[in-house]
Motif scaffolding. Structure first.
Motif, PDB file in Angstrom:
ATOM      1  N   ILE A   2       0.873  -1.165   0.000  1.00 54.89           N
ATOM      2  CA  ILE A   2       0.000   0.000   0.000  1.00 54.89           C
ATOM      3  C   ILE A   2       0.913   1.218   0.000  1.00 54.89           C
ATOM      4  O   ILE A   2       1.774   1.353   0.862  1.00 54.89           O
ATOM      5  CB  ILE A   2      -0.929  -0.002   1.229  1.00 54.89           C
ATOM      6  N   ALA A   3       0.742   2.057  -0.987  1.00 59.53           N
ATOM      7  CA  ALA A   3       1.571   3.257  -1.108  1.00 59.53           C
ATOM      8  C   ALA A   3       0.681   4.489  -1.045  1.00 59.53           C
ATOM      9  O   ALA A   3      -0.374   4.538  -1.674  1.00 59.53           O
ATOM     10  CB  ALA A   3       2.351   3.241  -2.421  1.00 59.53           C
ATOM     11  N   ALA A   4       1.135   5.455  -0.288  1.00 55.02           N
ATOM     12  CA  ALA A   4       0.414   6.725  -0.166  1.00 55.02           C
ATOM     13  C   ALA A   4       1.396   7.853  -0.429  1.00 55.02           C
ATOM     14  O   ALA A   4       2.582   7.741  -0.126  1.00 55.02           O
ATOM     15  CB  ALA A   4      -0.187   6.873   1.223  1.00 55.02           C
ATOM     16  N   GLY A  31       2.847  -4.387   3.228  1.00 48.39           N
ATOM     17  CA  GLY A  31       3.706  -3.259   3.547  1.00 48.39           C
ATOM     18  C   GLY A  31       2.997  -1.968   3.210  1.00 48.39           C
ATOM     19  O   GLY A  31       2.097  -1.931   2.373  1.00 48.39           O
ATOM     20  N   CYS A  32       3.378  -0.908   3.883  1.00 46.29           N
ATOM     21  CA  CYS A  32       2.809   0.409   3.593  1.00 46.29           C
ATOM     22  C   CYS A  32       3.938   1.416   3.550  1.00 46.29           C
ATOM     23  O   CYS A  32       4.763   1.478   4.465  1.00 46.29           O
ATOM     24  CB  CYS A  32       1.775   0.797   4.649  1.00 46.29           C
ATOM     25  N   ARG A  33       3.993   2.174   2.499  1.00 47.35           N
ATOM     26  CA  ARG A  33       5.010   3.202   2.341  1.00 47.35           C
ATOM     27  C   ARG A  33       4.343   4.540   2.062  1.00 47.35           C
ATOM     28  O   ARG A  33       3.383   4.616   1.301  1.00 47.35           O
ATOM     29  CB  ARG A  33       5.933   2.899   1.155  1.00 47.35           C
ATOM     30  N   VAL A  34       4.848   5.569   2.679  1.00 51.07           N
ATOM     31  CA  VAL A  34       4.412   6.934   2.393  1.00 51.07           C
ATOM     32  C   VAL A  34       5.548   7.581   1.607  1.00 51.07           C
ATOM     33  O   VAL A  34       6.664   7.693   2.099  1.00 51.07           O
ATOM     34  CB  VAL A  34       4.100   7.713   3.690  1.00 51.07           C
ATOM     35  N   MET A  35       5.268   7.951   0.373  1.00 55.84           N
ATOM     36  CA  MET A  35       6.269   8.496  -0.528  1.00 55.84           C
ATOM     37  C   MET A  35       6.311  10.024  -0.405  1.00 55.84           C
ATOM     38  O   MET A  35       5.352  10.718  -0.757  1.00 55.84           O
ATOM     39  CB  MET A  35       5.950   8.120  -1.980  1.00 55.84           C
ATOM     40  N   ALA A  36       7.416  10.512   0.125  1.00 55.05           N
ATOM     41  CA  ALA A  36       7.564  11.949   0.390  1.00 55.05           C
ATOM     42  C   ALA A  36       7.357  12.775  -0.883  1.00 55.05           C
ATOM     43  O   ALA A  36       7.863  12.439  -1.952  1.00 55.05           O
ATOM     44  CB  ALA A  36       8.949  12.229   0.958  1.00 55.05           C
ATOM     45  N   GLY A  37       6.578  13.839  -0.737  1.00 54.27           N
ATOM     46  CA  GLY A  37       6.382  14.799  -1.820  1.00 54.27           C
ATOM     47  C   GLY A  37       5.489  14.324  -2.949  1.00 54.27           C
ATOM     48  O   GLY A  37       5.296  15.045  -3.924  1.00 54.27           O
ATOM     49  N   LYS A  38       4.934  13.121  -2.846  1.00 53.68           N
ATOM     50  CA  LYS A  38       4.105  12.576  -3.929  1.00 53.68           C
ATOM     51  C   LYS A  38       2.627  12.690  -3.583  1.00 53.68           C
ATOM     52  O   LYS A  38       2.244  12.805  -2.427  1.00 53.68           O
ATOM     53  CB  LYS A  38       4.435  11.100  -4.174  1.00 53.68           C
ATOM     54  N   ASN A  39       1.793  12.659  -4.631  1.00 49.61           N
ATOM     55  CA  ASN A  39       0.354  12.594  -4.446  1.00 49.61           C
ATOM     56  C   ASN A  39      -0.182  11.439  -5.282  1.00 49.61           C
ATOM     57  O   ASN A  39       0.587  10.716  -5.914  1.00 49.61           O
ATOM     58  CB  ASN A  39      -0.323  13.929  -4.795  1.00 49.61           C
ATOM     59  N   HIS A  40      -1.490  11.264  -5.304  1.00 47.72           N
ATOM     60  CA  HIS A  40      -2.057  10.102  -5.987  1.00 47.72           C
ATOM     61  C   HIS A  40      -1.898  10.162  -7.503  1.00 47.72           C
ATOM     62  O   HIS A  40      -2.107   9.160  -8.177  1.00 47.72           O
ATOM     63  CB  HIS A  40      -3.523   9.889  -5.586  1.00 47.72           C
ATOM     64  N   PHE A  41      -1.518  11.304  -8.046  1.00 45.82           N
ATOM     65  CA  PHE A  41      -1.205  11.388  -9.474  1.00 45.82           C
ATOM     66  C   PHE A  41       0.281  11.159  -9.722  1.00 45.82           C
ATOM     67  O   PHE A  41       0.671  10.420 -10.617  1.00 45.82           O
ATOM     68  CB  PHE A  41      -1.617  12.746 -10.046  1.00 45.82           C
ATOM     69  N   SER A  42       1.125  11.782  -8.937  1.00 48.59           N
ATOM     70  CA  SER A  42       2.564  11.738  -9.187  1.00 48.59           C
ATOM     71  C   SER A  42       3.257  10.490  -8.651  1.00 48.59           C
ATOM     72  O   SER A  42       4.392  10.205  -9.036  1.00 48.59           O
ATOM     73  CB  SER A  42       3.239  12.983  -8.591  1.00 48.59           C
TER      74      SER A  42
END
Length: 64
Positions: A2-4, A31-42
């Motif tokens: 799961i990526a946010a 697993g869950c990752r939060v991707m810095a500076g990203k949004n659901h488009f990028s």
């Protein structure tokens, strides 16, 4: 996996984290990752880059 995106509203990120916890509690290896500076488009724009964080995560999961 799961990526946010880290640039998403905090409630959206919390929802992703809660869903990962729910999946793990149900016996799924999630697993869950939060991707810095990203949004659901990028978040997916660099999937063609083998060095990108999300690409690395997906490849690790595919090989496990």
């Amino acid at each position: 996996l799961i990526a946010a995106g880290g640039a998403e509203p905090s409630d959206w990120i919390a929802q992703s984290l809660a869903f990962a916890e729910h999946c793990n509690a149900a016996g799924l290896s999630t697993g869950c990752r939060v991707m810095a500076g990203k949004n659901h488009f990028s978040i997916t724009t660099n999937l063609d880059d083998p060095g990108a964080e999300l690409t690395k995560c997906l490849l690790e999961q595919a090989h496990s």
